[in-house]
Design a protein around this motif. Structure first.
Motif, PDB file in Angstrom:
ATOM      1  N   ARG A 260       8.587   5.958   8.251  1.00 51.15           N
ATOM      2  CA  ARG A 260       7.617   5.109   8.933  1.00 51.15           C
ATOM      3  C   ARG A 260       7.259   3.857   8.155  1.00 51.15           C
ATOM      4  N   THR A 261       7.784   3.721   6.949  1.00 53.94           N
ATOM      5  CA  THR A 261       7.442   2.545   6.153  1.00 53.94           C
ATOM      6  C   THR A 261       8.697   1.925   5.551  1.00 53.94           C
ATOM      7  N   MET A 262       8.625   0.623   5.344  1.00 55.04           N
ATOM      8  CA  MET A 262       9.692  -0.084   4.636  1.00 55.04           C
ATOM      9  C   MET A 262       9.692   0.364   3.178  1.00 55.04           C
ATOM     10  N   ARG A 306      -0.520  -1.533   1.411  1.00 56.28           N
ATOM     11  CA  ARG A 306       0.253  -2.129   2.503  1.00 56.28           C
ATOM     12  C   ARG A 306       1.462  -2.886   1.956  1.00 56.28           C
ATOM     13  N   LEU A 307       1.252  -3.625   0.875  1.00 52.72           N
ATOM     14  CA  LEU A 307       2.359  -4.403   0.316  1.00 52.72           C
ATOM     15  C   LEU A 307       3.425  -3.497  -0.292  1.00 52.72           C
ATOM     16  N   ARG A 308       3.016  -2.378  -0.836  1.00 49.80           N
ATOM     17  CA  ARG A 308       3.996  -1.463  -1.426  1.00 49.80           C
ATOM     18  C   ARG A 308       4.749  -0.689  -0.349  1.00 49.80           C
ATOM     19  N   GLN A 309       4.125  -0.476   0.797  1.00 49.86           N
ATOM     20  CA  GLN A 309       4.755   0.289   1.869  1.00 49.86           C
ATOM     21  C   GLN A 309       4.480  -0.396   3.214  1.00 49.86           C
ATOM     22  N   PRO A 310       5.149  -1.508   3.507  1.00 52.37           N
ATOM     23  CA  PRO A 310       4.952  -2.165   4.809  1.00 52.37           C
ATOM     24  C   PRO A 310       5.365  -1.243   5.956  1.00 52.37           C
ATOM     25  N   TRP A 311       4.788  -1.483   7.127  1.00 53.09           N
ATOM     26  CA  TRP A 311       5.069  -0.630   8.273  1.00 53.09           C
ATOM     27  C   TRP A 311       6.484  -0.835   8.802  1.00 53.09           C
ATOM     28  N   LEU A 312       6.998   0.224   9.413  1.00 50.43           N
ATOM     29  CA  LEU A 312       8.279   0.154  10.104  1.00 50.43           C
ATOM     30  C   LEU A 312       8.090   0.324  11.604  1.00 50.43           C
ATOM     31  N   ILE A 648      11.566 -11.729  13.401  1.00 46.83           N
ATOM     32  CA  ILE A 648      12.065 -10.788  12.398  1.00 46.83           C
ATOM     33  C   ILE A 648      12.477  -9.495  13.077  1.00 46.83           C
ATOM     34  N   GLY A 649      13.749  -9.154  12.965  1.00 45.57           N
ATOM     35  CA  GLY A 649      14.187  -7.817  13.345  1.00 45.57           C
ATOM     36  C   GLY A 649      13.756  -6.846  12.268  1.00 45.57           C
ATOM     37  N   LEU A 650      13.111  -5.763  12.641  1.00 43.78           N
ATOM     38  CA  LEU A 650      12.493  -4.851  11.675  1.00 43.78           C
ATOM     39  C   LEU A 650      13.450  -4.475  10.546  1.00 43.78           C
TER      40      LEU A 650
END
Length: 880
Positions: A260-262, A306-312, A648-650
């Motif tokens: 769920r996260t980048m 949030r910056l360490r784990q951006p949303w997907l 931006i494509g995810l």
């Protein structure tokens, strides 16, 4: 050996790995080796308990009221500190006062404000890996807030990567588990324990179930993750041993969901300078410095997460975007929020200290001030008539904690003392008995004078006097000539000319006066404990509100950054395309000013999945690469981005390999570090990844580096069934530009420069097509290399290029565009470095004369023939 020192050594023996602070009166004392260590580290005086003895005992100490500051210094230096307090009243003690360690402070379990960085998490982590099962778990907790999480993986390398990523101040490991050689141990204290009981599964399971108040591990999604349970159990065992109390403040455990996260590994965070510059420093020069406009510590920590784990997932991204857009468009509302948030302290850590009974009186007044701002925050958050979904959810059941604010406002004075024992904490009217004691201590003399006046008037004794001595205390004095005393006067002393008396009212008032100060302090302390219990009972409500305030703070902070930087709202899609119009690097632009930065366009689509970017040194290739990655990351935390348009494509992972660095302490050269990072990318990059590569292969010999760079490009372009991985590849190997048309999805771009009157001008613009030269010598001249060296370099460059590429136009400083020499088609270099320059009129004969046939393979000979046919076929047909 005195009884006191025997007691000290017995307690010290129970905590051999910690510095022992031993309470003696108004000081915390240290003895023996601890004293020598503390005196050195704290720069305090080292004395001796028995200086005249044959073997004096080293000793040093710090005042009890200032101990937290000294503890903070020791924790920052990586020490553990055991605090040994008096656990009985010295006035009631018979013999030696009983003492015991009440807490053990470590870098990873600190909760005091002086030991923490406001907007950074303070993680304690535990890692366990079972080599037989090929599975492991990493768990981490911020004890100062109660937040904890973890990760299960069958890849040990991934667990160590995440350990570096979260940056714990303290790491627990089972005996026998060694970190990898490239693990950075600086700044993290590693503690080792036997697998049992710390990493025991059965014990860990029971502790986890109890801490989370559940009956089955499946409720926590841990049923099939025994290794993660072991790591969690190690954390709980360690915390119980150091804190010596129940761990009731831990939040629900939330394991990381990698789907769920980048994913941003620690190398990418470092190379993109998200939190630290490449030199390791913080602040100016980082994305964090530009982006963080939050006003509260909770908001800052949430933004960090949030910056360490951006949303997907698109859902939370779009909701955050809408909230940010709403605030960016309303300056008055945004300004009001910032002003209200400025009065909010760290609600999470304040309530944790209160819950753990580690709070000072001023923590309560800080909490009171913070709660006082909540109604205003709620009002501003609800001011939008067409509020986005994120605001609607935030305001649903928003708890402004008015009752808690009223309680603290009614109870505490505006400026309480630093310590509970000093008294003067509570307002008049809070507690009737305390009011009486306050009246006595502050107006006791006046009360006695009033009683004297009452006796004079009631008994008609105008010459009645009041006296005091240490033997009898307060007394009334009546001269013998004044007549008979009233019946309620009790004679205490007869003198030559007068008699001294006491009355029941005087004795009662005296007793209350003499004990009022002690009773007042005792009552205030008990009232403080009662207040602490009441506020601690509100922890869940306060933490829930703190989470909402943090979200609101992040939204306004992102909106403020967007307005300051003139950023725009990006569009997020499920496809793989990336289109950025007039994109800028947020950090460089912030340093240079908006008007001084030259923007660039980037387009990644099916026809151009891999962008091969060439251009001179200093032209800005690396900047274009990094700004693309940063824009993608910003977009997926819900932020606006520095561009006029961005689609931006995810992206599920960002890999960034830029810059040159080594790790000589671990035996790793610059090239080794480069290849290790490249290997990680090639093994882990997938369909939705975004890969940023800069100057692959430059750390070794030219042909080796070119071959490696070529192979990496081929691999990335051929991934995913020939569709390739989204890649921006900057290089000085112009030979690679010939791959356009040969590899599907590869397109050449260059950073433009202009030559003018012998100088080069960096245009900073990304243009289609390959660069025609590198301008390395010109850049050396700009850098200040001596003129004679630059002149000689130009001569050598011309000679070398003519030797390698006889078809080059005479007088040019690099190959003609479209005429690169490719590996496998390149003629061998001359055997002698001082060979004469090839005759432009006889290039084929010159090349033939330099061939070493005995060193050529049949394939090399064949490819060389093909090259000659391509280059000289037309001349041969004309009889040239």
């Amino acid at each position: 050996m005195t009884p006191m020192l025997e007691q000290y050594l017995r307690v010290k023996g129970e905590h051999p790995g910690a510095l022992l602070l031993y309470r003696m009166g108004d000081f915390y004392e240290m003895f023996f080796e601890d004293a020598e260590t503390a005196a050195r580290e704290l720069q305090i005086t080292l004395t001796s308990r028995n200086p005249g003895a044959e073997a004096p005992v080293p000793m040093c100490g710090v005042p009890h009221h200032a101990v937290e500051g000294y503890i903070a210094q020791l924790l920052e230096k990586g020490f553990k500190v055991a605090v040994c307090d008096q656990i009985e009243d010295p006035k009631l003690a018979k013999g030696l006062v009983k003492r015991a360690v009440t807490r053990v402070l470590t870098p990873g379990t600190a909760v005091e404000e002086g030991n923490l960085r406001a907007k950074e998490h303070n993680f304690l982590a535990a890692l366990f890996f079972d080599a037989d099962e090929r599975a492991g778990g990493l768990a981490w907790v911020d004890f100062s807030t109660g937040e904890w999480s973890g990760l299960f993986s069958r890849d040990a390398a991934r667990l160590w990567q995440w350990t570096v990523k979260i940056g714990p101040r303290e790491l627990l490991l089972p005996d026998g588990l060694e970190p990898p050689k490239d693990f950075p141990k600086e700044g993290v204290q590693i503690s080792r324990f036997p697998p049992r009981p710390h990493f025991d599964f059965a014990g860990g399971r029971d502790k986890v179930l109890k801490a989370q108040a559940v009956a089955d591990l499946a409720a926590l999604d841990l049923g099939d993750k025994p290794q993660l349970v072991r790591a969690m159990g190690a954390l709980l065992t360690y915390l119980a041993a150091t804190q010596m109390r129940e761990l009731g403040h831990l939040s629900p455990f939330r394991p990381v969901n990698l789907g769920r996260t980048m994913l941003l590994d620690e190398v990418t965070e470092k190379n993109l300078e998200i939190f630290r510059r490449l030199d390791g420093g913080k602040g100016v020069g980082t994305l964090w410095h530009v982006l963080d406009k939050t006003m509260t510590p909770m908001g800052g920590r949430l933004l960090e997460s949030r910056l360490r784990q951006p949303w997907l997932d698109l859902g939370p991204i779009l909701e955050t975007q809408a909230a940010v857009a709403s605030l960016a468009a309303d300056e008055g509302r945004r300004t009001g929020l910032r002003e209200a948030l400025a009065g909010v302290y760290d609600l999470e850590r304040l309530t944790t200290r209160i819950f753990l009974n580690r709070a000072a009186p001023r923590d309560f007044t800080a909490l009171r001030q913070s709660l006082g701002a909540l109604p205003r925050l709620r009002e501003l958050a609800s001011a939008d008539d067409q509020a986005p979904k994120a605001f609607v959810e935030l305001l649903a059941d928003f708890d402004a904690l008015e009752d808690a604010f009223a309680l603290l406002s009614r109870a505490l004075v505006d400026s309480p003392p630093l310590a509970v024992t000093e008294g003067g904490l509570f307002r008049p009217g809070y507690h009737p008995e305390l009011d009486e004691l306050l009246e006595l201590t502050e107006h006791g003399e006046a009360r006695i004078e009033a009683l004297l006046q009452e006796e004079r008037e009631a008994c008609n004794l105008p010459r009645l006097k009041l006296g005091y001595n240490r033997v009898f205390g307060y007394y009334f004095e009546l001269s013998k000539s004044a007549g008979s005393p009233p019946g309620h006067f009790e004679r205490r002393q007869t003198l030559a000319n007068c008699e001294r008396y006491v009355t029941p009212a005087l004795k009662d008032l005296e007793e209350r006066l003499l004990s009022a100060a002690d009773k007042r302090k005792t009552l205030e302390y008990n009232l403080f404990l009662d207040l602490r219990t009441q506020v601690a009972g509100l922890r869940d409500r306060i933490m829930g509100t703190a989470a909402r305030v943090a979200r609101l703070d992040v939204w306004q902070g992102l909106a403020e950054a967007a307005v300051i930087g003139e950023w725009t709202r990006p569009e997020l899609r499920q496809d793989l395309g990336i289109t950025i119009r007039a994109g800028r690097h947020p950090v460089i632009e912030a340093a240079q000013g908006i008007g001084n930065y030259i923007p660039n366009d980037i387009s990644v689509d099916d026809a151009a999945r891999l962008l091969l970017i060439t251009g001179p040194n200093m032209a800005g290739k690396s900047t274009v690469l990094r700004q693309t990655a940063l824009i993608a990351i910003l977009a997926q935390i819900g932020s606006f981005v520095p561009a006029t348009q961005a689609v931006i494509g995810l992206v599920d992972r960002v890999f960034c390999r830029v810059g040159a660095s080594d790790n000589l302490a671990r035996g790793q050269s610059t090239f080794m570090v480069e290849m290790m990072e490249t290997a990680r990318i090639l093994r882990q990059a997938g369909k939705r990844s975004l890969v940023i590569l800069d100057e692959i292969g430059r750390g070794t010999a030219t042909f080796d580096g070119l071959a490696l760079a070529w192979a990496v490009v081929e691999d990335l372009a051929g991934r995913e069934g020939g569709q390739g991985v989204r890649t921006l590849f900057a290089t000085h190997y112009h030979e690679l530009t010939a791959l356009e048309g040969r590899l599907p999805g590869l397109r050449n771009f260059n950073i433009a420069v202009k030559e003018w009157k012998g100088d080069i001008i960096f245009l900073r613009r990304l243009l289609p097509g390959p660069a025609d030269r590198s301008y390395g010598v010109e850049v050396a001249r700009l850098a200040g290399v001596p003129r004679n060296v630059v002149k000689r370099a130009r001569e050598l460059l011309e000679t070398l290029e003519r030797s390698r590429d006889p078809g080059k136009e005479a007088g040019r400083g690099g190959r003609e565009r479209g005429q690169p020499v490719l590996p496998g088609l390149m003629a061998p270099a001359p055997a002698e470095t001082d060979a004469p320059v090839a005759d432009p009129g006889r290039p084929l004969l010159d090349e033939l004369s330099r061939l070493e046939l005995d060193r050529m393979t049949p394939l090399e000979a064949l490819t060389l023939l093909c090259d000659w046919k391509n280059r000289f076929g037309g001349h041969a047909a004309q009889g040239d």
